[in-house]
Design an enzyme around this catalytic site. Structure first.
Site, PDB file in Angstrom:
ATOM      1  N   GLY A   1       0.522   0.682  -5.566  1.00  0.00           N
ATOM      2  CA  GLY A   1      -0.870   1.099  -5.400  1.00  0.00           C
ATOM      3  C   GLY A   1      -1.292   1.301  -3.959  1.00  0.00           C
TER       4      GLY A   1
ATOM      5  N   ARG B   1      -9.900  -2.155   8.818  1.00  0.00           N
ATOM      6  CA  ARG B   1     -10.742  -1.121   8.248  1.00  0.00           C
ATOM      7  C   ARG B   1     -11.796  -1.727   7.328  1.00  0.00           C
ATOM      8  NH1 ARG B   1      -8.736   3.911   4.666  1.00  0.00           N
ATOM      9  NH2 ARG B   1      -8.693   2.422   2.947  1.00  0.00           N
TER      10      ARG B   1
ATOM     11  N   GLU C   1       6.802  12.288  -6.210  1.00  0.00           N
ATOM     12  CA  GLU C   1       5.444  11.751  -6.314  1.00  0.00           C
ATOM     13  C   GLU C   1       4.967  11.569  -7.754  1.00  0.00           C
ATOM     14  OE1 GLU C   1       2.715  13.657  -3.629  1.00  0.00           O
ATOM     15  OE2 GLU C   1       4.050  13.314  -1.905  1.00  0.00           O
TER      16      GLU C   1
ATOM     17  N   TYR D   1       1.271   8.851  14.673  1.00  0.00           N
ATOM     18  CA  TYR D   1       0.146   8.365  13.872  1.00  0.00           C
ATOM     19  C   TYR D   1      -1.155   8.623  14.615  1.00  0.00           C
ATOM     20  CZ  TYR D   1       1.432   5.550   9.784  1.00  0.00           C
ATOM     21  OH  TYR D   1       1.815   5.136   8.544  1.00  0.00           O
TER      22      TYR D   1
ATOM     23  N   SER E   1       9.374   5.694   4.818  1.00  0.00           N
ATOM     24  CA  SER E   1      10.083   5.458   6.068  1.00  0.00           C
ATOM     25  C   SER E   1       9.716   4.073   6.569  1.00  0.00           C
ATOM     26  CB  SER E   1       9.659   6.508   7.091  1.00  0.00           C
ATOM     27  OG  SER E   1      10.217   6.202   8.352  1.00  0.00           O
TER      28      SER E   1
ATOM     29  N   SER F   1       4.013  -2.416  -1.374  1.00  0.00           N
ATOM     30  CA  SER F   1       4.558  -1.184  -1.950  1.00  0.00           C
ATOM     31  C   SER F   1       5.898  -1.463  -2.619  1.00  0.00           C
ATOM     32  CB  SER F   1       4.719  -0.125  -0.863  1.00  0.00           C
ATOM     33  OG  SER F   1       5.548  -0.596   0.178  1.00  0.00           O
TER      34      SER F   1
ATOM     35  N   SER G   1      -0.818   4.016  -2.137  1.00  0.00           N
ATOM     36  CA  SER G   1      -0.863   5.437  -1.793  1.00  0.00           C
ATOM     37  C   SER G   1      -2.045   5.781  -0.880  1.00  0.00           C
ATOM     38  CB  SER G   1      -0.987   6.250  -3.086  1.00  0.00           C
ATOM     39  OG  SER G   1      -1.682   7.440  -2.860  1.00  0.00           O
TER      40      SER G   1
ATOM     41  N   ASP H   1       5.223  -0.109   6.709  1.00  0.00           N
ATOM     42  CA  ASP H   1       4.068  -0.946   7.056  1.00  0.00           C
ATOM     43  C   ASP H   1       3.461  -1.604   5.823  1.00  0.00           C
ATOM     44  OD1 ASP H   1       4.599   0.103   9.474  1.00  0.00           O
ATOM     45  OD2 ASP H   1       2.704   1.171   9.730  1.00  0.00           O
ATOM     46  N   SER H   2       3.646  -0.965   4.678  1.00  0.00           N
ATOM     47  CA  SER H   2       2.996  -1.460   3.463  1.00  0.00           C
ATOM     48  C   SER H   2       3.892  -2.388   2.674  1.00  0.00           C
ATOM     49  CB  SER H   2       2.638  -0.264   2.583  1.00  0.00           C
ATOM     50  OG  SER H   2       3.831   0.416   2.236  1.00  0.00           O
TER      51      SER H   2
END
Lengths: 677, 570
Positions: free
Chosen positions: B175, B427, B305, B490, B256, B245, B177, B240-241
């Site tokens: 989740g 965030r 995807e 980024y 990546s 993930s 994405s 990073d996730s």
């Protein structure tokens, strides 16, 4: 898009404030000015870049590495040899901007300007917009070019107002002048050869040099998009090579944006005025030399009235290119690789260059003198030289023309507080080198005859008159851009005698096409130009415009006649040369013989009373006509060598002539847009 | 855009093995990033702190954050925009149920749910607009059911039933994405079933002779790493996730990881993939390390995807855990030098994982006379045997010195890595105080890196101004991955939206413009986030018309009934 700019340009006219920058110089110390603290804010705080650093960056660039290698392979020379050649080119080209010299120039120019000019007006709003712009993106200063004085005036103004001093693209002959060349170099000039032709290395060095300046942004770049000083004081067809070099860093994403600042420099009286006419009549321009300049010091004794330097609204290249350029086209080839511009890029570069010329025109100031010149030239030359024009009538007509020019959106330099009669009298006084007033009449002044043994021949007489007429014509040309679109329409109405809008439009386009070297039109904007012509001519009461119809208004006679007469010398000159071409015995002629042959052909006709304009004698007009017939396919170039030769298609010439004289209707002539780079 | 520091030997946070299928929902936020117990907040003294116990940063007070936050965004602690507290079940539309499908599914014994909360939880990823809507309690089209297969065969059954009853399936992994890939197409009228792979989380075998592991695709990154570590191995894949993930998600999006210089990206790591499609199961017949058998069918699956099927099992390369690990950092006088150095390092050595960034001021403020407004930090990670690590470290610092870089210590390096994972939590803090933002990425040739960074940042600033954003936005970037021929960049973009009536729309317009700018500057549509629905419009120009046709024809063959109807990519 063009129209938007025009509107906004007009809006800002209302509250424009022009300041005479000489005023302060007359009241405070010149030395103080020269030694003023100079601390401009450069682009993004870009660090200053010495001439040496700049050259090194250029020589080490990937682009030059590619090209040097390529040339080495082609010529069999070693890479180091080619690199040395590049270094030599760069040395010849390089500017060497030094603040000390700017101060020295500042001091000298103050002295000179105060002597030459009554005032130098600069618009403050334009300057403050420029001040902001130089901090946001690399700035390109794009003045028109009418006089040598243009050369340093911008630097002078920017120095005075704490804006970074530009580096300036100049013609190589200037570099050849002793001392002066070096002074110019140190004032920021870099020098470009005139005929580069296919010299690959030279192109590579020049383009990399220009792009590096834009990329680094340590100083604004100044160049003349017209390429040359205009001998006719008319806008010239913009040159696209330099324009493309300047824009490339944006296309390739090397800078976020580039700001173009069109600058309009207008003169009441041009220093070179007497030279102009002689150059056009084939007395070649003296080679730029220091002694030549010193001899010109006679020039310093005269008064040249006012000068306007109008800094136009900065234009964002990014905005201009929106939807016109797909920057992704550079994604698949290394950006340093020499690569010809795509058709899309060429069209866009050409469009931008033309747009800038148009903006320069719109920003320029028209003097009463230029309006008078328009009127003088509508009288027969003999009337000007022999009977003279009644002063009273001239005054009234000039005031009428002033109103017309204003309604067409012209910027006039017309002192408001002074009575009109005095304005016109002082105008005549300022131009006593061309015109004089005697017992209520105004006469054209012919040049003093050099002492001669034999009497003046008829041909010499023609040349004498021609010199004076062409000088007048140059001043008329200063305001042509104001009238040109309505004048083309008026001419279309008179020649076709049609009232149908579509037919008039076709003829209008034909005229634009045939005269596209005389007057600058933005490619692909014919219908806007036509609409504008209709609108302006309707507003001033010249025509009535219906859905399908365009008719001469009852009260439109004066306007329409004036406008047609304005264009008449051009039409006559073109017709004469068309006759020359199809009366040629052979079908082939060389470029070398063309100008003198046309000149003697036209001279004969003037003497026989069959040709009424002396402008056909101008080499500029002759060259423009040659380009026009080539563009229209009536003349083709046979050989490209020292002796260019051309082949005439007499039928085609005849056809163009017949269209121009209204004998047959024009087809929609589709010529390829002139987008050479 | 999440965490990386989970390889810490001390195991500062632990992933609880998910036995119950809804446990994940209980420990994770339903409308923000990460764990419920972990978040930034301003305490009563107005100082920022990070709650919970999971991360190294947990329990720490960061006095500099408030000032940075206020000065960067013009935000104020007085102006709050709290999220609505609990998921509002009444806002969720009742499920559209294909009764025949439900009946057949029941008979298989595979667990499923029609609970509103379960459905909402799986109806979104972590795009700004998705989280923003949830915080306002707004819910659009959500899956009508959630189903939890526990192995490959369960998936085969589910797909068969879906084909039989014409039901739309949307695979759901972690989740995380950020491409609107999980959003349900609003025009979908069939029953939408979210296929949650979280129960397929076992390592089925480890092959120590060939150094591969066969793993169920629902396993989450940190769990995979923890279980392999128990046997003395690792994959080295650390996006990073990775806390959240899943392996299947990595395959489906071409993920990546931060250490890809040492271990490779997901496409380099997979040896074998098994996917269930409406046409049946696709897989290769052997585990040869490379084959020349026409186009690699793995590449139809990698990056698909969720449009072709559900990835169920993957064989991955593994490596013995590194004997020694060392963080490092280098401070450069400016970003340009930092990028030039990374480029040079890439040419010479691939033994480190590193990235260059322009630090925000709460992170590093002063360094040995460098201009604090321009300085740039590169963080580094070395892995391997001790001797070699030290040797490589010296080599890297020597090269860095040529670019004016000064070694800035292990601590800064580790903190730099930590920063990557807290950004996502940051965030949420911003969203409590009128600040919204997001990161997005691209890949670009080396010679374009500086140009693209400057132009995109500038474009963001100017677009914000034009769209009436009252405060100067945060617009910054970093280089996160290096390749021989280019780098991954980024961009971070956030702004204070006070005074705007539709901030999300403004955000989206600016991001759209930024993506146009990226493409115009030779950047790719995505390096590893994928296309989803967010970036679909640019696909044709990205892969050409013929390329699109190829992809479409694969979809048409594999899934003619559009059972996998998330409408991503094409």
């Amino acid at each position: 898009m063009t129209n938007t700019y025009r509107e906004s340009d007009r809006l800002c006219l209302e509250n424009e404030e022009f300041v005479d920058i000489l005023e302060e110089r007359r009241h405070s110390s010149d030395l103080g000015h020269a030694f003023r603290t100079f601390s401009p804010h450069p682009y993004k705080g870009a660090p200053p870049c010495s001439a040496g650093e700049l050259s090194k960056t250029v020589l080490d660039s990937q682009h030059l590495r590619y090209v040097t290698k390529e040339i080495a392979t082609e010529t069999g020379a070693s890479v180091d040899e080619v690199k040395d050649d590049a270094r030599v080119i760069l040395e010849e080209m390089s500017q060497n901007l030094q603040l000390g010299f700017i101060r020295l120039m500042g001091y000298t120019l103050t002295k000179v300007f105060k002597r030459l000019f009554t005032s130098i007006y600069v618009n403050m709003e334009g300057l403050s917009m420029l001040q902001q712009a130089v901090q946001d993106s690399p700035v390109i200063l794009m003045p028109n070019h009418r006089s040598y004085v243009d050369f340093l005036i911008i630097s002078y103004v920017l120095f005075t107002y704490d804006i970074p001093i530009p580096v300036i693209a100049a013609g190589i002959p200037l570099a050849g002048m002793k001392i002066v060349g070096e002074i110019l170099r140190r004032s920021g000039a870099f020098f470009i050869r005139r005929a580069i032709g296919s010299d690959k290395l030279y192109w590579a060095v020049l383009s990399e040099y220009v792009r590096t300046i834009v990329r680094m942004g340590f100083a604004p770049l100044e160049f003349y998009v017209e390429g040359l000083r205009s001998r006719t004081l008319k806008s010239l067809t913009p040159k696209l090579g330099m324009m493309h070099m300047v824009l490339e860093p944006y296309f390739k994403g090397e800078v976020y944006d580039i700001t173009l600042v069109p600058i309009s420099i207008s003169y009441d009286r041009v220093l070179e005025e007497s030279l102009l006419a002689h150059e056009l009549l084939g007395v070649p321009k003296p080679k730029e030399s220091t002694t030549g300049l010193l001899k010109a010091s006679r020039v310093l004794q005269e008064n040249y009235g006012s000068m306007h330097v109008n800094f136009g609204r900065p234009v964002s290249v990014r905005q201009l290119c929106q939807g016109k350029i797909n920057r992704c086209q550079y994604n698949l080839i290394p950006r340093d690789l020499p690569q010809g511009p795509s058709a899309e890029v060429q069209a866009c570069v050409s469009w931008i260059a033309h747009l800038v010329v148009r903006l320069q025109e719109q920003g320029s100031f028209i003097s009463p003198w230029s309006l008078m010149a328009c009127l003088f030239l509508q009288a027969p030359a003999s009337a000007l030289t022999e009977q003279g024009l009644p002063w009273q009538q001239l005054t009234e007509k000039t005031l009428w023309l002033k109103k017309l020019a204003l309604s067409f959106g012209a910027r006039l330099h017309w002192p408001g507080q002074t009575p009109d009669a005095d304005v016109l009298s002082s105008t005549i006084a300022l131009h006593r080198s061309v015109i004089y007033r005697k017992s209520g009449r105004v006469f054209l002044l012919l040049e003093d005859e050099p002492a001669r043994k034999r009497p003046i021949s008829a041909v010499d007489g023609v040349n004498r008159t021609a010199a004076a007429v062409l000088m007048l014509a140059s001043y008329r040309n200063q305001s042509l851009h104001v009238f040109i679109r309505p004048a083309l329409l008026a001419t279309a109405v008179r020649i076709t005698k049609s009232t149908r809008r579509d037919e008039l439009f076709v003829f209008f386009c034909f005229l634009q096409d045939i005269f596209s070297n005389e007057f600058i039109f933005i490619p692909g904007k014919s219908s806007q130009d036509f609409e504008e012509a209709c609108f302006l001519l309707k507003e001033c009461g010249g025509i009535c415009v219906g859905q399908e119809e365009v008719t001469e208004a009852e009260a439109g006679l004066e306007v329409l006649s004036f406008l047609c007469a304005l264009l008449q010398p051009f039409i006559d000159s073109y017709q004469v040369i068309f006759s020359f071409l199809y009366e040629l015995e052979a079908h082939v002629f060389s470029e070398k013989e063309f100008v003198p042959a046309v000149r003697s052909f036209a001279t004969k006709l003037i003497l026989s009373g069959d040709l009424h304009t002396y402008e056909a004698l101008s080499s500029d007009t002759q060259k423009n006509i040659l380009s026009a017939v080539r563009r229209l396919g009536a003349v083709t170039k046979l050989r490209v060598s020292e002796q260019n030769e051309y082949k005439v298609n007499k039928g085609a010439v005849r056809q163009i002539e017949n269209i121009l004289s209204g004998k047959i209707p024009p087809q929609m002539l589709q010529t390829a847009p002139d987008a050479r780079l | 855009c999440g965490s990386t520091s989970n390889t810490d030997a001390g195991g500062l946070f632990m992933w609880m093995s998910l036995i119950g299928h809804s446990l994940r929902q209980e420990i994770m936020k339903w409308n923000g990033w990460g764990y419920v117990d972990s978040k930034f907040q301003f305490n009563k003294k107005g100082q920022a702190e990070f709650t919970g116990k999971r991360y190294r940063l947990s329990g720490m007070v960061m006095p500099a954050l408030k000032e940075w936050f206020e000065s960067t965004f013009g935000a104020s602690l007085q102006h709050k925009t709290p999220a609505s507290a609990i998921p509002n079940s009444s806002a969720v539309q009742p499920p559209i149920l294909n009764e025949a499908f439900v009946e057949d599914l029941k008979s298989t014994g595979i667990p499923f749910s029609q609970d509103a909360e379960d459905r909402v939880f799986r109806a979104h990823g972590h795009c700004l607009h998705e989280i923003f809507a949830l915080r306002e309690g707004k819910v659009g089209r959500v899956p009508d059911m959630v189903v939890w297969p526990s192995n490959h065969n369960d998936v085969v059954k589910i797909v068969e039933l879906a084909c039989k009853h014409n039901v739309c399936l949307i695979p759901y992994g972690g989740g995380t994405s950020v491409s609107s890939a999980l959003e349900c197409p609003p025009e979908e009228t069939r029953t939408i079933v979210s296929v949650d792979t979280s129960q397929m989380n076992r390592i089925l075998w480890i092959d120590e002779k060939n150094l591969t592991a066969h793993v169920e695709a629902g396993i989450v990154g940190q769990e995979l790493e923890r279980l392999l570590n128990e046997s003395g191995y690792c994959t080295g894949h650390e996006p990073d996730s990775m806390e959240f993930s899943s392996l299947g998600g990595w395959v489906a999006t071409r993920a990546s990881g931060m250490k890809k210089n040492i271990y490779g990206n997901i496409e380099d790591l997979v040896v074998h993939i098994r996917m269930v499609t409406p046409q049946g199961v696709i897989e290769k017949s052997c585990q040869g390390p490379r084959m020349s058998t026409g186009p690699d069918i793995h590449h139809f699956i990698l990056g698909s995807e969720g449009t072709l099927g559900v990835v169920t099992e993957v064989t991955m390369k593994i490596r013995p855990m590194p004997e020694y690990q060392k963080y490092g950092s280098v401070v450069f006088p400016n970003f340009e030098q930092g990028v030039a150095c990374l480029r040079e390092l890439t040419l010479i050595t691939n033994v480190f994982a590193g990235h260059a960034l322009k630090p925000q001021k709460f992170y590093i403020t002063k360094f040995k006379g460098f201009d604090p407004n321009r300085l740039c930090v590169a963080t580094l990670l070395f892995e391997g045997d001790r001797e070699r690590v030290l040797q490589h470290e010296k080599q890297v610092y020597d090269i860095a010195a040529k670019f004016g870089g000064l070694a800035a210590g292990e601590d800064n390096g580790q903190r730099g890595y930590m920063l990557t994972f807290v950004i996502a939590y940051l965030r949420d803090l911003g969203m409590d105080y009128y600040v919204i933002g997001e990161s997005f990425e691209t890949s670009v040739p080396w010679d374009r890196v500086l140009d693209i960074c400057r132009n995109v940042k500038e474009r963001i600033i100017r677009e914000c101004k034009e769209r009436g954003v009252q405060f100067p936005p945060l617009s910054t970037c970093r280089v996160t991955q290096t390749y021989d021929a280019g780098a991954c960049v980024y961009f971070y973009f956030a702004f204070n939206y006070r005074g705007l009536s539709d901030p999300v729309h403004v955000y989206e317009q600016v991001e759209h413009a930024a993506r146009d700018e990226i493409l115009a500057n030779g950047g790719s549509l995505s390096h590893h986030h994928g296309v989803g629905k967010l970036r679909k419009e640019w696909m044709r120009e990205t892969v050409s018309r013929v390329g699109m046709g190829m992809l479409k024809s694969v979809k048409d063959y594999v899934d003619p009934g559009n059972i996998f109807g998330n409408r991503n990519l094409l």
